[in-house]
Scaffold this active site. Structure first.
Site, PDB file in Angstrom:
ATOM      1  N   GLY A 196       6.585   0.904   2.799  1.00 43.98           N
ATOM      2  CA  GLY A 196       6.146   1.801   3.680  1.00 43.98           C
ATOM      3  C   GLY A 196       5.874   1.350   5.340  1.00 43.98           C
ATOM      4  N   GLU A 240      10.367  -9.005   2.599  1.00 47.25           N
ATOM      5  CA  GLU A 240       9.621  -9.040   1.538  1.00 47.25           C
ATOM      6  C   GLU A 240       9.946  -9.541   0.228  1.00 47.25           C
ATOM      7  OE1 GLU A 240       5.867  -6.004   3.178  1.00 47.25           O
ATOM      8  OE2 GLU A 240       7.644  -5.589   1.871  1.00 47.25           O
TER       9      GLU A 240
END
Length: 224
Positions: A98, A105
């Site tokens: 988002g 990540e």
């Protein structure tokens, strides 16, 4: 508890897993930011760690708090990564991205011995897919990939910011794909991963070892 209090409760529980001498991956997003603040407090009080941030924003936050930040090329192992999520199901499968940082990540998570996911209660879902799935693509292919994402069963749109396509830290664009409930996340993840022009997607399968969910009744734990 408010959603912010739930996020903070999960973050506090996660930070307890950080020990002296660890190399720690620091996630990105509103819940992860609370975790980074807590890590900064512990560093100020003597905690000795090295941090690998998953975004430029997290790197700036960590450095401002006095946390020692290094790049992936400066460490041989990441002991623990703590990160938030946009959705998590009972099998600890995630939708992330988002904030647009899911490529870094996922790289950091993949190199970590252990990943702890933290979130407020509303992020826990029975089935992934209510949150639009972010698919990071090279700008050259973005327009051509829209019909491909539609053929997979989604309603796709290129993420925009200030009237221009949103660019990730790596200079890529994101197609947000509204799938609704995803019946087979593993199959979709494989399809996206083998689509030319797709750099990475927000389905995190078999990454989370422990999920900590802040609720009105305290922090619920999934996994080990």
């Amino acid at each position: 508890m408010t959603e912010d209090e739930q996020k903070l409760a999960a973050a506090k529980a996660a930070v307890e897993h950080i020990k002296d001498g660890m190399v720690v991956g620091l996630g990105t997003g509103s819940t992860a930011a609370k975790m980074v603040d807590l890590v900064g407090e512990r560093v100020k009080n003597g905690l000795d760690i090295i941090a690998v941030p998953t975004s430029e924003a997290t790197a700036r936050q960590a450095e401002a708090l006095g946390i020692r930040v290094v790049g992936l090329d400066e460490v041989s192992v990441i002991d623990l990564t703590i990160d938030g999520t946009d959705e998590v199901d009972p099998e600890k499968r995630l939708i992330k991205g988002g904030g647009g940082a899911h490529l870094r990540e996922k790289i950091v998570a993949s190199l970590s011995d252990r990943m702890i996911v933290i979130a407020e209660n509303k992020k826990m879902v029975g089935k992934l897919g209510a949150f639009k799935l972010p698919v990071e693509v090279i700008p050259f292919a973005a327009g051509a990939l829209l019909p491909k994402m539609e053929a997979l069963g989604s309603t796709p749109e290129i993420r925009m910011k200030d009237g221009q396509p949103f660019l990730t830290d790596e200079g890529n664009q994101i197609i947000d794909c509204a799938f609704g409930e995803i019946d087979d996340p593993e199959e979709l993840a494989l399809t996206l991963s083998t689509t030319p022009g797709v750099v990475e997607h927000g389905l995190f399968i078999d990454y989370a070892d422990l999920v900590l969910i802040g609720t009105d009744d305290g922090v619920k734990t999934f996994g080990g």
